[in-house]
Scaffold this active site. Sequence first.
Site, PDB file in Angstrom:
ATOM      1  N   ASP A   4       0.827  -1.202   0.000  1.00  0.00           N
ATOM      2  CA  ASP A   4       0.000   0.000   0.000  1.00  0.00           C
ATOM      3  C   ASP A   4       0.862   1.253   0.000  1.00  0.00           C
ATOM      4  O   ASP A   4       0.495   2.269   0.581  1.00  0.00           O
ATOM      5  CB  ASP A   4      -0.927   0.000   1.221  1.00  0.00           C
ATOM      6  CG  ASP A   4      -0.141  -0.033   2.537  1.00  0.00           C
ATOM      7  OD1 ASP A   4       1.103  -0.147   2.480  1.00  0.00           O
ATOM      8  OD2 ASP A   4      -0.759   0.074   3.603  1.00  0.00           O
ATOM      9  N   CYS A  21       5.127  -0.349   1.872  1.00  0.00           N
ATOM     10  CA  CYS A  21       5.699  -1.689   2.015  1.00  0.00           C
ATOM     11  C   CYS A  21       7.192  -1.661   2.364  1.00  0.00           C
ATOM     12  O   CYS A  21       7.663  -2.520   3.103  1.00  0.00           O
ATOM     13  CB  CYS A  21       5.441  -2.538   0.771  1.00  0.00           C
ATOM     14  SG  CYS A  21       6.288  -1.963  -0.711  1.00  0.00           S
ATOM     15  N   HIS A  32       7.999  -3.340  -4.703  1.00  0.00           N
ATOM     16  CA  HIS A  32       7.337  -4.023  -3.593  1.00  0.00           C
ATOM     17  C   HIS A  32       8.342  -4.935  -2.900  1.00  0.00           C
ATOM     18  O   HIS A  32       9.176  -5.564  -3.552  1.00  0.00           O
ATOM     19  CB  HIS A  32       6.153  -4.852  -4.099  1.00  0.00           C
ATOM     20  CG  HIS A  32       5.414  -5.527  -2.982  1.00  0.00           C
ATOM     21  ND1 HIS A  32       4.602  -4.842  -2.118  1.00  0.00           N
ATOM     22  CD2 HIS A  32       5.402  -6.815  -2.569  1.00  0.00           C
ATOM     23  CE1 HIS A  32       4.101  -5.688  -1.225  1.00  0.00           C
ATOM     24  NE2 HIS A  32       4.581  -6.888  -1.480  1.00  0.00           N
TER      25      HIS A  32
END
Length: 381
Positions: free
Chosen positions: A155, A158, A368
């Site tokens: 979101d 991370c 991510h």
Amino acid sequence: MKHKNEVDVASEELGSANAPADQTEQTTSELRQDCVYRSSGRPEKTDMIKSLVMDQDASRKCELYVPWSSNRSVVESSEESEEDMYRDEEEIEREKILLNETTSSDYKLSVSPEMDIMEYCRKEWRGNTPAAKRMRKGYEAVAQKFASIRRIRGDNYCAFRATLFQALSQATQLPRWLQSEDFTMLPENLLSKYDWIKQWQLRKKPGKRMGEIRDEIKENLVLLRQKWKNISEIKGPLEKQEACDKLFKNEEEEYSLYEALKFLMLNTAIELYNADKSGKRVPVFSWLLFARDTSSNPCQLMQNHLNHIGHSGGLEQVEMFLLAYALQYTIQVYRLYKHSTDEFITLYPNDPEEDWPVVTLITEDDRHYNIPVRMCQETML
């Protein structure tokens, strides 16, 4: 003169949108075939750090990472156009059912339960494209050191979430910088010197007055110290892990900790900027940080970058260095798409202090981050 030339070169590279185009195009075409159901070395020279920053630009163009919390239509449109490249219709339907069953629970966890790392790899990367093969090789290399993986909620926080979770889960004492008596006075001290900090963007609370900003940031810093102290005093590894899991299930406290980290990054950026202006030696990444057109000084860094972290974007590569310096931790990252290159294992910073603790993360695209757990053998830097 050498300093100026390097910064000028960095500015040109950072401002170029076309520099990594050829490489990006190839990577995108490969990775898109393998990202349908996705929730998403040691550099010693200046050029290596510059390449890290350029990798971030390439990743932004790929737009590969789709969080599980994203709009379902985005995932579905991707499925319709690309998923049948290497999977039959029956398998696709089975995974759609599984997705509907698990999206509402497991994938909303901030840090998911651990899973065998090679089982996770086989589930996520089953294609035969060069990208899938490279990812499998990368996971195989990580599996030589770690047995399991824990997925991190995506979101735009991370990088904070993965780094802080790892730091707390192995903490045995309160870091020196958290023990300082002046630590909780940072908001007041900085706001008294820099009026522009009143533009600091609090999470979901725009337009706050200076006093409210100062008080809330102080509360966040106090919370960070308190949680770090409490968890570091827990002796048993299982009890410590349970305490971390509990903390990262408390959304209000969790996001307050991330806001504290952002402010610590701003404080570190100001210190580096002032040190450079006064002729003191600063790390190379600091030159690159302030060589960007969007962050030529700490005020611009706050307005154009730090204020947006967690809201509309995550950490860029050069900001991973800043996070490491703010925490005084070495962040070791397995960059899976860089497998078989000198950048497969990247350290932030690349020349860490010997007494800095080390946390380890995994990334497939520099956007991510997940975390490896259950070390198989001692990891040496």
